[in-house]
Motif scaffolding. Structure first.
Motif, PDB file in Angstrom:
ATOM      1  N   SER A  30      -9.015 -55.962  14.827  1.00  0.00           N
ATOM      2  CA  SER A  30      -8.175 -56.444  13.774  1.00  0.00           C
ATOM      3  C   SER A  30      -6.752 -56.137  14.116  1.00  0.00           C
ATOM      4  CB  SER A  30      -8.546 -55.553  12.536  1.00  0.00           C
ATOM      5  OG  SER A  30     -10.012 -55.971  12.121  1.00  0.00           O
ATOM      6  N   ASP A  31      -6.049 -57.034  13.756  1.00  0.00           N
ATOM      7  CA  ASP A  31      -4.434 -56.800  13.658  1.00  0.00           C
ATOM      8  C   ASP A  31      -3.719 -56.047  12.707  1.00  0.00           C
ATOM      9  OD1 ASP A  31      -4.283 -60.429  14.696  1.00  0.00           O
ATOM     10  OD2 ASP A  31      -4.496 -58.742  16.031  1.00  0.00           O
ATOM     11  N   CYS A  90      -9.481 -51.304   0.667  1.00  0.00           N
ATOM     12  CA  CYS A  90      -8.763 -51.531   2.075  1.00  0.00           C
ATOM     13  C   CYS A  90      -9.341 -52.826   2.474  1.00  0.00           C
ATOM     14  CB  CYS A  90      -9.373 -50.509   3.178  1.00  0.00           C
ATOM     15  SG  CYS A  90     -11.081 -50.272   3.427  1.00  0.00           S
ATOM     16  N   ALA A  91      -8.518 -53.406   3.438  1.00  0.00           N
ATOM     17  CA  ALA A  91      -8.698 -54.867   3.925  1.00  0.00           C
ATOM     18  C   ALA A  91      -8.273 -55.137   5.402  1.00  0.00           C
ATOM     19  CB  ALA A  91      -8.140 -55.912   3.012  1.00  0.00           C
ATOM     20  N   GLU A  92      -8.562 -55.982   6.025  1.00  0.00           N
ATOM     21  CA  GLU A  92      -8.162 -56.257   7.347  1.00  0.00           C
ATOM     22  C   GLU A  92      -8.228 -57.669   7.714  1.00  0.00           C
ATOM     23  OE1 GLU A  92     -10.167 -57.217  10.458  1.00  0.00           O
ATOM     24  OE2 GLU A  92     -11.961 -57.735   9.370  1.00  0.00           O
ATOM     25  N   THR A  93      -7.316 -57.941   8.726  1.00  0.00           N
ATOM     26  CA  THR A  93      -7.053 -59.351   9.037  1.00  0.00           C
ATOM     27  C   THR A  93      -7.224 -59.356  10.518  1.00  0.00           C
ATOM     28  OG1 THR A  93      -6.015 -61.392   8.638  1.00  0.00           O
ATOM     29  CG2 THR A  93      -4.585 -59.200   9.025  1.00  0.00           C
ATOM     30  N   LYS A  98      -9.086 -64.650   8.313  1.00  0.00           N
ATOM     31  CA  LYS A  98      -9.470 -64.269   6.873  1.00  0.00           C
ATOM     32  C   LYS A  98      -9.335 -62.875   6.616  1.00  0.00           C
ATOM     33  CE  LYS A  98     -14.088 -63.883   8.448  1.00  0.00           C
ATOM     34  NZ  LYS A  98     -15.725 -64.429   8.359  1.00  0.00           N
ATOM     35  N   LEU A  99      -8.842 -62.611   5.338  1.00  0.00           N
ATOM     36  CA  LEU A  99      -8.740 -61.359   4.767  1.00  0.00           C
ATOM     37  C   LEU A  99     -10.054 -60.612   4.414  1.00  0.00           C
ATOM     38  CD1 LEU A  99      -6.218 -59.391   4.531  1.00  0.00           C
ATOM     39  CD2 LEU A  99      -6.018 -60.423   2.137  1.00  0.00           C
ATOM     40  N   ILE A 100     -10.535 -59.540   4.904  1.00  0.00           N
ATOM     41  CA  ILE A 100     -11.925 -59.008   4.638  1.00  0.00           C
ATOM     42  C   ILE A 100     -11.850 -57.865   3.753  1.00  0.00           C
ATOM     43  CG2 ILE A 100     -14.050 -57.906   5.696  1.00  0.00           C
ATOM     44  CD1 ILE A 100     -13.632 -59.843   8.129  1.00  0.00           C
ATOM     45  N   PHE A 101     -12.230 -57.681   2.670  1.00  0.00           N
ATOM     46  CA  PHE A 101     -12.202 -56.573   1.856  1.00  0.00           C
ATOM     47  C   PHE A 101     -13.278 -55.404   1.882  1.00  0.00           C
ATOM     48  CE2 PHE A 101      -8.474 -57.275  -1.037  1.00  0.00           C
ATOM     49  CZ  PHE A 101      -7.958 -58.582  -0.635  1.00  0.00           C
TER      50      PHE A 101
ATOM     51  N   ALA B  93      -5.897 -66.974  -4.286  1.00  0.00           N
ATOM     52  CA  ALA B  93      -4.634 -66.451  -3.725  1.00  0.00           C
ATOM     53  C   ALA B  93      -3.861 -67.304  -2.857  1.00  0.00           C
ATOM     54  CB  ALA B  93      -5.158 -64.827  -2.788  1.00  0.00           C
ATOM     55  N   SER B  94      -2.627 -66.871  -2.793  1.00  0.00           N
ATOM     56  CA  SER B  94      -1.729 -67.559  -1.753  1.00  0.00           C
ATOM     57  C   SER B  94      -0.823 -66.485  -0.862  1.00  0.00           C
ATOM     58  CB  SER B  94      -1.033 -68.602  -2.552  1.00  0.00           C
ATOM     59  OG  SER B  94      -0.092 -68.163  -3.351  1.00  0.00           O
ATOM     60  N   SER B  95      -0.572 -67.004   0.111  1.00  0.00           N
ATOM     61  CA  SER B  95       0.389 -66.353   1.037  1.00  0.00           C
ATOM     62  C   SER B  95       1.405 -67.398   1.616  1.00  0.00           C
ATOM     63  CB  SER B  95      -0.327 -65.354   2.020  1.00  0.00           C
ATOM     64  OG  SER B  95      -0.814 -66.114   2.924  1.00  0.00           O
ATOM     65  N   LEU B  96       2.377 -66.622   2.081  1.00  0.00           N
ATOM     66  CA  LEU B  96       3.415 -67.710   2.758  1.00  0.00           C
ATOM     67  C   LEU B  96       2.997 -68.411   3.932  1.00  0.00           C
ATOM     68  CD1 LEU B  96       6.639 -68.194   1.965  1.00  0.00           C
ATOM     69  CD2 LEU B  96       7.234 -66.392   3.898  1.00  0.00           C
ATOM     70  N   ASP B  97       2.137 -67.927   4.667  1.00  0.00           N
ATOM     71  CA  ASP B  97       1.888 -68.478   5.832  1.00  0.00           C
ATOM     72  C   ASP B  97       0.624 -67.921   6.354  1.00  0.00           C
ATOM     73  OD1 ASP B  97       3.447 -70.030   8.632  1.00  0.00           O
ATOM     74  OD2 ASP B  97       1.445 -70.170   7.832  1.00  0.00           O
ATOM     75  N   ARG B  98      -0.132 -68.276   7.420  1.00  0.00           N
ATOM     76  CA  ARG B  98      -1.152 -67.398   8.174  1.00  0.00           C
ATOM     77  C   ARG B  98      -0.601 -66.206   8.655  1.00  0.00           C
ATOM     78  NH1 ARG B  98      -5.082 -71.056  11.601  1.00  0.00           N
ATOM     79  NH2 ARG B  98      -6.049 -69.089  11.922  1.00  0.00           N
ATOM     80  N   GLY B  99      -1.411 -65.003   8.701  1.00  0.00           N
ATOM     81  CA  GLY B  99      -0.700 -63.863   9.650  1.00  0.00           C
ATOM     82  C   GLY B  99      -0.144 -62.917   8.350  1.00  0.00           C
ATOM     83  N   ASN B 100       0.422 -63.663   7.254  1.00  0.00           N
ATOM     84  CA  ASN B 100       0.974 -62.629   6.232  1.00  0.00           C
ATOM     85  C   ASN B 100      -0.089 -62.016   5.546  1.00  0.00           C
ATOM     86  OD1 ASN B 100       3.033 -64.943   6.359  1.00  0.00           O
ATOM     87  ND2 ASN B 100       3.867 -63.431   5.189  1.00  0.00           N
ATOM     88  N   THR B 101       0.096 -60.556   5.792  1.00  0.00           N
ATOM     89  CA  THR B 101      -0.935 -59.819   5.058  1.00  0.00           C
ATOM     90  C   THR B 101      -0.871 -59.757   3.408  1.00  0.00           C
ATOM     91  OG1 THR B 101       0.642 -57.877   5.457  1.00  0.00           O
ATOM     92  CG2 THR B 101      -0.992 -58.238   7.158  1.00  0.00           C
ATOM     93  N   GLU B 102       0.358 -60.130   3.058  1.00  0.00           N
ATOM     94  CA  GLU B 102       0.435 -59.779   1.498  1.00  0.00           C
ATOM     95  C   GLU B 102       0.139 -61.168   0.861  1.00  0.00           C
ATOM     96  OE1 GLU B 102       4.432 -58.680   0.245  1.00  0.00           O
ATOM     97  OE2 GLU B 102       3.737 -58.533  -1.925  1.00  0.00           O
TER      98      GLU B 102
END
Lengths: 111, 114
Positions: A30-31, A90-93, A98-101, B93-102
């Motif tokens: 995970s990054d 907590c989540a990871e990407t 994909k964002l995993i919760f 949900a939406s984010s500005l771009d891929r790789g954005n964690t928010e």
């Protein structure tokens, strides 16, 4: 497989005390690791993130610690307030994917 | 700045019926997600779009769920036919771009299948 889990399902703290919410993860690739807050009836809200090459990051009243050796993530909330009562995920990407919760910890703040 | 808009807010349908959810992300956000959140659990990603293309739909039950984002802005998620186990909150949900964690989440649509 990928998974992000939490140690405790519920946490009750006294107003003004510090809170510590823990999370275990399994994907070493995970990054980023992220904390989200979800209040009742609302969608999750971003709190803070930490890049995988960092150990600690501080925000306003919150600190996230990352221990890659034991694959553990924690969120510390200073001077917990009633408004902090919520479920914390907590989540990871990984590489913008994909964002995993995880399953979530419910924080209850007693006045 | 307007947030992520979702409709309807609540929906009750009978099993085997169909249902559709709509999402309008934050203006300018390239990445759009649909999550399913079952009561007491964390959100589970169903599908991720980058503009109008699908990035990840590995956990989308494609025999009954479909989603589209034809013009790279609004998105719809459809379930046909619905099952009892589809009862959940569906979050966009939406984010500005891929790789954005928010990622910015809408309030969700609470679906009850009876």
């Amino acid at each position: 497989g990928e998974s992000v889990g939490l140690h405790l399902p519920t946490l009750s703290v006294q107003e003004g005390d510090n809170s510590i919410i823990n999370c275990a993860y399994s994907n070493s690739a995970s990054d980023y690791f992220i904390w989200y807050k979800q209040e009742s009836g609302k969608g999750p809200q971003f709190i803070i993130d930490i890049r995988s090459n960092m150990d600690k990051r501080q925000g306003q009243r919150v600190t996230v610690l990352l221990n890659k050796t034991v694959k553990h993530l924690s969120l510390q909330i200073a001077a917990t307030q009633p408004g902090d009562s919520a479920v914390y995920f907590c989540a990871e990407t990984h590489q913008g994917g994909k964002l995993i919760f995880g399953q979530g910890t419910e924080l209850s703040v007693k006045p | 700045e307007a947030g992520v808009a979702q409709s309807p807010r609540y929906k009750i349908i009978e099993k085997r019926q169909s249902v559709a959810f709509w999402c309008n992300p934050i203006s300018g956000h390239a990445t759009l997600y649909w999550y399913q959140q079952i009561l007491g659990q964390g959100p589970k990603l169903l599908i991720q779009f980058q503009n109008n293309g699908v990035v990840d739909d590995s956990q989308l039950p494609k025999d009954r769920f479909s989603a589209e984002r034809l013009k790279g802005v609004d998105s719809t998620l459809k379930i046909q036919p619905a099952k009892l186990e589809d009862s959940a909150v569906y979050l966009c949900a939406s984010s500005l771009d891929r790789g954005n964690t928010e990622a910015f989440f809408g309030q969700g649509t609470r679906l009850t299948v009876v």
